[in-house]
Design an enzyme around this catalytic site. Sequence first.
Site, PDB file in Angstrom:
ATOM      1  N   GLY A 163       0.832  -1.207   0.000  1.00 19.05           N
ATOM      2  CA  GLY A 163       0.000   0.000   0.000  1.00 19.05           C
ATOM      3  C   GLY A 163       0.864   1.254   0.000  1.00 19.05           C
ATOM      4  CE1 TYR A 164       1.762   7.973  -0.266  1.00 18.15           C
ATOM      5  CE2 TYR A 164       0.263   8.291   1.582  1.00 18.15           C
ATOM      6  CZ  TYR A 164       1.247   8.768   0.734  1.00 18.15           C
ATOM      7  OH  TYR A 164       1.695  10.051   0.887  1.00 18.15           O
TER       8      TYR A 164
ATOM      9  CB  SER B  95      -5.004   7.116  12.560  1.00 13.21           C
ATOM     10  OG  SER B  95      -5.575   8.298  12.060  1.00 13.21           O
TER      11      SER B  95
ATOM     12  CE  LYS C  50      -6.010   2.187  11.500  1.00 12.87           C
ATOM     13  NZ  LYS C  50      -5.044   1.162  11.145  1.00 12.87           N
TER      14      LYS C  50
ATOM     15  CE1 TYR D 213       2.264   5.300  11.011  1.00  9.89           C
ATOM     16  CE2 TYR D 213       0.572   4.748   9.406  1.00  9.89           C
ATOM     17  CZ  TYR D 213       1.668   4.387  10.168  1.00  9.89           C
ATOM     18  OH  TYR D 213       2.164   3.116  10.059  1.00  9.89           O
ATOM     19  CG  PHE D 214      -0.498  13.979  13.230  1.00  6.38           C
ATOM     20  CD1 PHE D 214       0.019  13.006  14.102  1.00  6.38           C
ATOM     21  CD2 PHE D 214      -1.335  14.932  13.764  1.00  6.38           C
ATOM     22  CE1 PHE D 214      -0.291  13.009  15.457  1.00  6.38           C
ATOM     23  CE2 PHE D 214      -1.640  14.952  15.126  1.00  6.38           C
ATOM     24  CZ  PHE D 214      -1.125  13.989  15.965  1.00  6.38           C
TER      25      PHE D 214
ATOM     26  CG  ASP E 242      -7.713 -11.490   4.079  1.00  9.65           C
ATOM     27  OD1 ASP E 242      -7.262 -11.186   5.201  1.00  9.65           O
ATOM     28  OD2 ASP E 242      -8.853 -11.163   3.695  1.00  9.65           O
TER      29      ASP E 242
ATOM     30  CG  ASN F 138      -6.754   0.632  -1.361  1.00 12.26           C
ATOM     31  OD1 ASN F 138      -7.349   0.878  -2.427  1.00 12.26           O
ATOM     32  ND2 ASN F 138      -6.419   1.581  -0.510  1.00 12.26           N
TER      33      ASN F 138
ATOM     34  CG  ASN G 111      -6.909  10.989   2.634  1.00  8.20           C
ATOM     35  OD1 ASN G 111      -6.589   9.819   2.504  1.00  8.20           O
ATOM     36  ND2 ASN G 111      -7.558  11.412   3.698  1.00  8.20           N
TER      37      ASN G 111
ATOM     38  CE1 TYR H 158      -8.712   3.560   9.178  1.00 10.74           C
ATOM     39  CE2 TYR H 158      -8.795   5.847   9.906  1.00 10.74           C
ATOM     40  CZ  TYR H 158      -8.069   4.749   9.484  1.00 10.74           C
ATOM     41  OH  TYR H 158      -6.705   4.822   9.396  1.00 10.74           O
TER      42      TYR H 158
ATOM     43  CG  LEU I 265      -2.109  -7.700  -4.564  1.00  7.15           C
ATOM     44  CD1 LEU I 265      -1.890  -8.275  -5.964  1.00  7.15           C
ATOM     45  CD2 LEU I 265      -1.015  -6.667  -4.271  1.00  7.15           C
TER      46      LEU I 265
HETATM   47  P1  NAD Z   1      -3.345   1.478   1.811  1.00  7.27           P
HETATM   48  O1  NAD Z   1      -4.750   1.065   1.590  1.00  7.27           O
HETATM   49  O2  NAD Z   1      -2.618   2.136   0.701  1.00  7.27           O
HETATM   50  O3  NAD Z   1      -2.473   0.226   2.288  1.00  7.27           O
HETATM   51  C1  NAD Z   1      -3.022  -0.855   3.000  1.00  7.27           C
HETATM   52  C2  NAD Z   1      -2.550  -2.127   2.319  1.00  7.27           C
HETATM   53  O4  NAD Z   1      -3.063  -3.237   3.066  1.00  7.27           O
HETATM   54  C3  NAD Z   1      -3.075  -2.268   0.897  1.00  7.27           C
HETATM   55  O5  NAD Z   1      -2.019  -2.636   0.046  1.00  7.27           O
HETATM   56  C4  NAD Z   1      -4.123  -3.378   0.990  1.00  7.27           C
HETATM   57  O6  NAD Z   1      -4.166  -4.127  -0.201  1.00  7.27           O
HETATM   58  C5  NAD Z   1      -3.625  -4.183   2.170  1.00  7.27           C
HETATM   59  N1  NAD Z   1      -4.656  -4.909   2.927  1.00  7.27           N
HETATM   60  C6  NAD Z   1      -5.826  -4.424   3.426  1.00  7.27           C
HETATM   61  N2  NAD Z   1      -6.475  -5.405   4.071  1.00  7.27           N
HETATM   62  C7  NAD Z   1      -5.707  -6.526   3.971  1.00  7.27           C
HETATM   63  C8  NAD Z   1      -5.826  -7.850   4.438  1.00  7.27           C
HETATM   64  N3  NAD Z   1      -6.910  -8.270   5.115  1.00  7.27           N
HETATM   65  N4  NAD Z   1      -4.832  -8.730   4.183  1.00  7.27           N
HETATM   66  C9  NAD Z   1      -3.739  -8.348   3.500  1.00  7.27           C
HETATM   67  N5  NAD Z   1      -3.564  -7.108   3.008  1.00  7.27           N
HETATM   68  C10 NAD Z   1      -4.540  -6.202   3.268  1.00  7.27           C
HETATM   69  O7  NAD Z   1      -3.325   2.396   3.124  1.00  7.27           O
HETATM   70  P2  NAD Z   1      -2.154   3.304   3.688  1.00  7.27           P
HETATM   71  O8  NAD Z   1      -2.519   4.713   3.457  1.00  7.27           O
HETATM   72  O9  NAD Z   1      -0.837   2.809   3.245  1.00  7.27           O
HETATM   73  O10 NAD Z   1      -2.358   3.037   5.228  1.00  7.27           O
HETATM   74  C11 NAD Z   1      -1.645   2.026   5.896  1.00  7.27           C
HETATM   75  C12 NAD Z   1      -2.095   1.975   7.338  1.00  7.27           C
HETATM   76  O11 NAD Z   1      -1.916   3.248   7.933  1.00  7.27           O
HETATM   77  C13 NAD Z   1      -3.560   1.630   7.532  1.00  7.27           C
HETATM   78  O12 NAD Z   1      -3.656   0.822   8.678  1.00  7.27           O
HETATM   79  C14 NAD Z   1      -4.221   2.944   7.762  1.00  7.27           C
HETATM   80  O13 NAD Z   1      -5.377   2.821   8.528  1.00  7.27           O
HETATM   81  C15 NAD Z   1      -3.136   3.683   8.524  1.00  7.27           C
HETATM   82  N6  NAD Z   1      -3.202   5.136   8.394  1.00  7.27           N
HETATM   83  C16 NAD Z   1      -3.227   5.715   7.165  1.00  7.27           C
HETATM   84  C17 NAD Z   1      -3.302   7.098   7.048  1.00  7.27           C
HETATM   85  C18 NAD Z   1      -3.373   7.770   5.699  1.00  7.27           C
HETATM   86  O14 NAD Z   1      -3.788   8.926   5.639  1.00  7.27           O
HETATM   87  N7  NAD Z   1      -2.971   7.131   4.631  1.00  7.27           N
HETATM   88  C19 NAD Z   1      -3.326   7.879   8.204  1.00  7.27           C
HETATM   89  C20 NAD Z   1      -3.284   7.271   9.440  1.00  7.27           C
HETATM   90  C21 NAD Z   1      -3.220   5.884   9.523  1.00  7.27           C
HETATM   91  C1  WQD Z   2      -7.645  17.197   5.250  1.00  7.34           C
HETATM   92  C2  WQD Z   2      -8.412  18.511   5.172  1.00  7.34           C
HETATM   93  C3  WQD Z   2     -10.745  18.251   4.719  1.00  7.34           C
HETATM   94  C4  WQD Z   2     -10.546  16.698   0.708  1.00  7.34           C
HETATM   95  C5  WQD Z   2      -8.205  11.590   7.141  1.00  7.34           C
HETATM   96  C6  WQD Z   2      -8.780  10.598   8.109  1.00  7.34           C
HETATM   97  C7  WQD Z   2      -7.753  10.237   9.129  1.00  7.34           C
HETATM   98  C8  WQD Z   2      -6.434   9.799   8.473  1.00  7.34           C
HETATM   99  C9  WQD Z   2      -5.976  10.744   7.416  1.00  7.34           C
HETATM  100  C10 WQD Z   2      -6.308   7.450   8.326  1.00  7.34           C
HETATM  101  C11 WQD Z   2      -9.765  18.427   5.869  1.00  7.34           C
HETATM  102  C12 WQD Z   2     -10.044  18.991   3.605  1.00  7.34           C
HETATM  103  C13 WQD Z   2     -10.179  17.191   1.951  1.00  7.34           C
HETATM  104  C14 WQD Z   2     -11.184  17.559  -0.202  1.00  7.34           C
HETATM  105  C15 WQD Z   2     -11.018  19.336   1.403  1.00  7.34           C
HETATM  106  N1  WQD Z   2      -6.554   8.556   7.810  1.00  7.34           N
HETATM  107  N2  WQD Z   2     -10.421  18.487   2.286  1.00  7.34           N
HETATM  108  N3  WQD Z   2     -11.380  18.848   0.175  1.00  7.34           N
HETATM  109  O1  WQD Z   2      -9.642  14.331   7.276  1.00  7.34           O
HETATM  110  O2  WQD Z   2      -7.443  15.152   8.218  1.00  7.34           O
HETATM  111  O3  WQD Z   2      -7.810  12.747   7.869  1.00  7.34           O
HETATM  112  O4  WQD Z   2      -7.042  11.024   6.528  1.00  7.34           O
HETATM  113  O5  WQD Z   2      -6.126   7.217   9.476  1.00  7.34           O
HETATM  114  O6  WQD Z   2      -8.313   9.226   9.892  1.00  7.34           O
HETATM  115  O7  WQD Z   2      -9.906  11.180   8.746  1.00  7.34           O
HETATM  116  O8  WQD Z   2      -7.477  14.178   5.920  1.00  7.34           O
HETATM  117  O9  WQD Z   2      -6.856  14.688   3.615  1.00  7.34           O
HETATM  118  O10 WQD Z   2      -9.198  13.873   4.090  1.00  7.34           O
HETATM  119  O11 WQD Z   2      -8.522  16.157   4.825  1.00  7.34           O
HETATM  120  O12 WQD Z   2     -11.250  20.510   1.687  1.00  7.34           O
HETATM  121  O13 WQD Z   2     -11.565  17.165  -1.297  1.00  7.34           O
HETATM  122  O14 WQD Z   2      -8.680  18.777   3.794  1.00  7.34           O
HETATM  123  O15 WQD Z   2     -11.998  18.773   4.974  1.00  7.34           O
HETATM  124  O16 WQD Z   2     -10.007  19.642   6.492  1.00  7.34           O
HETATM  125  P1  WQD Z   2      -8.193  14.183   7.377  1.00  7.34           P
HETATM  126  P2  WQD Z   2      -8.019  14.657   4.524  1.00  7.34           P
END
Ligand code: NAD
Ligand code: WQD
Length: 432
Positions: free
Chosen positions: A18-19, A186, A237, A261-262, A76, A43, A283, A233, A41
Amino acid sequence: DIGGDASPSFIMVVGGLGYIGSHTVLELMRANYNVLIIDDLSNSYESVLHRIRALATEHFATLSKSVPTLHFQQLDYRSPLMRSILASYSIYSVYSKPSAASTGRFPYSALQRTDSGIDMEPEDTPEPTLRRESRITGVIHFAAYKSVEESIRMPLKYYMNNVCGMVEFLGLLEEFGIKNFVFSSSATVYGEGANCGVPLREELCVHHPETFCDDDGFERQAVPGVMGLTSPYGRSKFMCESILADIARSDPSWSITALRYFNPVGCHESGLLGEDPRQKPSNLIPVIATVLTGTKPVLDIFGTDWNTPDGTAVRDFIHVVDLAQGHIAALAASAAGRIKSSFRTYNLGTGRGHTVREVHQSLQTTSGRTIPVREVGRRAGDVGFCVAEVRRAENELAWRAKKTLKDCSVDVWNFTKGQCPTTGEVPDGMEY
Ligand code: NAD
Ligand code: WQD
């Protein structure tokens, strides 16, 4: 394998394509760790694996060193096959306690000759036991579903993968003696508490009702309570953190870090790794990227009436490569015994906030293109302010984010520009 070791050790990265996972796998390899990725895979795409390999190979070629091993299983992490995978990364050895005969407590003549002519040992001769040691020395657990909006519509899908999946998985890890666990948490666990308008300290969200004394000497209730969080969601967490805290409290031989993570943004400077989900992005920066590519006509700005310098929401945007390095720092701090408790949370952010308008402007400047916006009302569940207090990670993990919002914009543009219209500005005036 590093150094030609016949039984190399691995870090298992669940959700590693993933990302955030893909950037972390690359940083792990650059730091000489062998990596086993588990990803279904759901996502992500397998092509990411080839990109990680290419970047790691290029890095080690310049150093004239061999590349650490990278294994991948498309699976999975809730599958029963996980047990056989863990078994295949185990080293088995037969261990026999020295028998009484060999230690001289019995004379060897105590062995008896039976009618069948087979020598029997005295009754207390110990049975040899099979010892199992895992070659997996740590796990980074990224796998989860992460759409806030979908989690409200389909909470069971989220609790099953994010919470039940993790619980079953922890049981399996315990069975194999793997107790070094890094969890993707998160800033969402701060819930509405984020709106306090000052950088968030880890103690603001703890896992059992308790109070703490703030710097100003006032006793405060620390727990927002799971219902104070804004989505299933977010609650998933919080629940995972609570479960991890309970496990670590019951058995201090675990070493568990929950990294909060922020707002992870940006991508690898090569433009080969980035945010490329199967799910429609929601996002901020991924949405801006879809406006740049012309897939979406306009950026909706959700809320311009927050109590912030320009009325739009403030977030702590952290470059994904800095974030990835935070995971290596957590593993290293745990291995060095620098983390004093068996469960510890860390904010991974920059400690600096930027408004939505600042992000929009930064990407306009970097790309040299107009990114049309439309101001709309607040998005349900949003908070106006969410910025990390980062001293705990700096002090205990010896880690600090280095990259700026401008670095993020440059890398995102580098990743995106290949898909953008080559001439002219982003199309505007499209129907929406
Ligand atoms: P992402 O969706 O890009 O990566 C998650 C990966 O996990 C994907 O490749 C997906 O295919 C895989 N996956 C999901 N469920 C699975 C399963 N049951 N078995 C095996 N693989 C599985 O997400 P990301 O942005 O890289 O986030 C990674 C982690 O960080 C997540 O736990 C997410 O909740 C957390 N997180 C993300 C953010 C963000 O903004 N991206 C912020 C805070 C926390
Ligand atoms: C940032 C700011 C939106 C899209 C989310 C999850 C959080 C974490 C990270 C996983 C906000 C504004 C956004 C758009 C906008 N994920 N916005 N137009 O909401 O801080 O956090 O992702 O854990 O749990 O809630 O991130 O990037 O969605 O938004 O104006 O089309 O941008 O309203 O103020 P957020 P975000």
